[in-house]
Scaffold this motif. Structure first.
Motif, PDB file in Angstrom:
ATOM      1  N   GLU A  35      29.572-107.148  45.385  1.00 50.43           N
ATOM      2  CA  GLU A  35      28.458-106.226  45.160  1.00 50.43           C
ATOM      3  C   GLU A  35      27.164-107.007  44.942  1.00 50.43           C
ATOM      4  N   GLY A  36      26.118-106.569  45.590  1.00 51.02           N
ATOM      5  CA  GLY A  36      24.826-107.221  45.451  1.00 51.02           C
ATOM      6  C   GLY A  36      24.581-108.320  46.458  1.00 51.02           C
ATOM      7  N   ALA A  37      25.545-108.566  47.345  1.00 54.44           N
ATOM      8  CA  ALA A  37      25.419-109.626  48.353  1.00 54.44           C
ATOM      9  C   ALA A  37      24.619-109.135  49.549  1.00 54.44           C
ATOM     10  N   ASP A  38      24.143-110.076  50.327  1.00 57.63           N
ATOM     11  CA  ASP A  38      23.454-109.812  51.587  1.00 57.63           C
ATOM     12  C   ASP A  38      24.346-110.353  52.706  1.00 57.63           C
ATOM     13  N   PRO A  39      25.332-109.566  53.157  1.00 52.93           N
ATOM     14  CA  PRO A  39      26.278-110.058  54.165  1.00 52.93           C
ATOM     15  C   PRO A  39      25.614-110.562  55.441  1.00 52.93           C
ATOM     16  N   ALA A  40      24.592-109.876  55.909  1.00 56.82           N
ATOM     17  CA  ALA A  40      23.921-110.306  57.140  1.00 56.82           C
ATOM     18  C   ALA A  40      23.232-111.653  56.944  1.00 56.82           C
ATOM     19  N   GLY A  41      22.647-111.855  55.791  1.00 47.08           N
ATOM     20  CA  GLY A  41      21.998-113.126  55.497  1.00 47.08           C
ATOM     21  C   GLY A  41      23.006-114.261  55.397  1.00 47.08           C
ATOM     22  N   ILE A  42      24.133-113.981  54.750  1.00 49.39           N
ATOM     23  CA  ILE A  42      25.180-114.998  54.623  1.00 49.39           C
ATOM     24  C   ILE A  42      25.716-115.355  56.007  1.00 49.39           C
ATOM     25  N   ARG A  43      25.945-114.342  56.821  1.00 51.62           N
ATOM     26  CA  ARG A  43      26.462-114.589  58.177  1.00 51.62           C
ATOM     27  C   ARG A  43      25.477-115.439  58.977  1.00 51.62           C
ATOM     28  N   ALA A  44      24.192-115.132  58.861  1.00 50.88           N
ATOM     29  CA  ALA A  44      23.179-115.890  59.597  1.00 50.88           C
ATOM     30  C   ALA A  44      23.146-117.347  59.135  1.00 50.88           C
ATOM     31  N   ARG A  45      23.263-117.574  57.825  1.00 50.32           N
ATOM     32  CA  ARG A  45      23.233-118.946  57.310  1.00 50.32           C
ATOM     33  C   ARG A  45      24.522-119.705  57.632  1.00 50.32           C
ATOM     34  N   LEU A  46      25.614-118.980  57.847  1.00 48.93           N
ATOM     35  CA  LEU A  46      26.896-119.590  58.205  1.00 48.93           C
ATOM     36  C   LEU A  46      26.905-120.084  59.651  1.00 48.93           C
ATOM     37  N   ASP A  47      26.015-119.560  60.460  1.00 49.80           N
ATOM     38  CA  ASP A  47      25.977-119.895  61.887  1.00 49.80           C
ATOM     39  C   ASP A  47      25.958-121.403  62.107  1.00 49.80           C
ATOM     40  N   GLY A  48      26.872-121.870  62.922  1.00 47.78           N
ATOM     41  CA  GLY A  48      26.965-123.292  63.228  1.00 47.78           C
ATOM     42  C   GLY A  48      27.850-124.064  62.271  1.00 47.78           C
ATOM     43  N   LEU A  49      28.205-123.473  61.143  1.00 48.64           N
ATOM     44  CA  LEU A  49      29.064-124.151  60.165  1.00 48.64           C
ATOM     45  C   LEU A  49      30.448-123.522  60.085  1.00 48.64           C
ATOM     46  N   GLY A  50      30.527-122.260  60.406  1.00 48.77           N
ATOM     47  CA  GLY A  50      31.790-121.537  60.291  1.00 48.77           C
ATOM     48  C   GLY A  50      32.050-120.734  61.554  1.00 48.77           C
ATOM     49  N   ASP A  51      32.937-119.789  61.445  1.00 50.95           N
ATOM     50  CA  ASP A  51      33.381-118.968  62.558  1.00 50.95           C
ATOM     51  C   ASP A  51      32.878-117.539  62.325  1.00 50.95           C
ATOM     52  N   ALA A  52      31.777-117.171  62.992  1.00 53.03           N
ATOM     53  CA  ALA A  52      31.159-115.867  62.782  1.00 53.03           C
ATOM     54  C   ALA A  52      32.112-114.701  63.072  1.00 53.03           C
ATOM     55  N   PRO A  53      32.869-114.716  64.188  1.00 55.22           N
ATOM     56  CA  PRO A  53      33.805-113.605  64.412  1.00 55.22           C
ATOM     57  C   PRO A  53      34.878-113.508  63.314  1.00 55.22           C
ATOM     58  N   ALA A  54      35.356-114.651  62.835  1.00 55.91           N
ATOM     59  CA  ALA A  54      36.343-114.624  61.747  1.00 55.91           C
ATOM     60  C   ALA A  54      35.704-114.110  60.466  1.00 55.91           C
ATOM     61  N   PHE A  55      34.455-114.478  60.216  1.00 55.14           N
ATOM     62  CA  PHE A  55      33.721-113.966  59.050  1.00 55.14           C
ATOM     63  C   PHE A  55      33.648-112.444  59.128  1.00 55.14           C
ATOM     64  N   ASP A  56      33.245-111.917  60.288  1.00 56.83           N
ATOM     65  CA  ASP A  56      33.133-110.467  60.465  1.00 56.83           C
ATOM     66  C   ASP A  56      34.473-109.769  60.236  1.00 56.83           C
ATOM     67  N   ALA A  57      35.534-110.343  60.805  1.00 57.04           N
ATOM     68  CA  ALA A  57      36.862-109.741  60.671  1.00 57.04           C
ATOM     69  C   ALA A  57      37.341-109.774  59.220  1.00 57.04           C
ATOM     70  N   THR A  58      37.128-110.904  58.552  1.00 58.63           N
ATOM     71  CA  THR A  58      37.546-111.016  57.150  1.00 58.63           C
ATOM     72  C   THR A  58      36.749-110.062  56.277  1.00 58.63           C
ATOM     73  N   LEU A  59      35.460-109.986  56.498  1.00 56.44           N
ATOM     74  CA  LEU A  59      34.623-109.081  55.716  1.00 56.44           C
ATOM     75  C   LEU A  59      35.045-107.634  55.928  1.00 56.44           C
ATOM     76  N   GLU A  60      35.355-107.277  57.155  1.00 56.66           N
ATOM     77  CA  GLU A  60      35.813-105.911  57.441  1.00 56.66           C
ATOM     78  C   GLU A  60      37.126-105.622  56.710  1.00 56.66           C
ATOM     79  N   ARG A  61      38.060-106.585  56.726  1.00 61.92           N
ATOM     80  CA  ARG A  61      39.327-106.390  56.000  1.00 61.92           C
ATOM     81  C   ARG A  61      39.074-106.282  54.494  1.00 61.92           C
ATOM     82  N   LEU A  62      38.157-107.084  53.972  1.00 58.62           N
ATOM     83  CA  LEU A  62      37.845-107.025  52.538  1.00 58.62           C
ATOM     84  C   LEU A  62      37.258-105.671  52.156  1.00 58.62           C
ATOM     85  N   ARG A  63      36.543-105.056  53.061  1.00 64.07           N
ATOM     86  CA  ARG A  63      35.968-103.733  52.792  1.00 64.07           C
ATOM     87  C   ARG A  63      37.015-102.630  52.938  1.00 64.07           C
TER      88      ARG A  63
END
Length: 128
Positions: A35-63
């Protein structure tokens, strides 16, 4: 919660190039689901360091099924538990990427503490 060690998020992000991308992605998804997070901002900052599709899938499962997805994400984080430096990079990284300005929402600080505990790291060494 103010992270005093995080004085330059851009510099901190640059230091993350060696972080395990799967563990970092899972940790960032946990931070983004808080709660209180900025998921879009975190995803944008993760770009190039992590796996954006996996981030999206994990976040969707967490929700959706938070209890099961939370344990799956923590299991991915624990993959680096035996390497102290890799564990520190993941813990520092998820805090740095979740906070554009050095502040974490209270629920994000709680998520960061759980990530530290999963990695056998003291949350206090990260100002949590």
């Amino acid at each position: 919660m103010r992270l005093d060690w995080l004085t330059d998020p851009a510099k901190e992000r640059a230091a993350l190039s060696g972080a395990d991308p799967h563990a970092l992605t899972a940790a960032c998804a946990l931070m983004a689901a808080a709660e209180g997070a900025d998921p879009a901002g975190i995803r944008a900052r993760l770009d190039g360091l992590g796996d954006a599709p996996a981030f999206d899938a994990t976040l969707e499962r967490l929700r959706g099924d938070a209890a099961v997805a939370d344990e799956e994400a923590l299991a991915a984080v624990r993959a680096v538990k035996g390497d102290a430096e890799a564990a520190k990079r993941v813990a520092r990284g998820c805090c740095a990427l979740a906070s554009a300005d050095g502040d974490l929402a209270p629920a994000q600080a709680d998520a960061a503490r759980r990530i530290c505990e999963a990695l056998n790291l003291s949350p206090t060494q990260f100002g949590l």
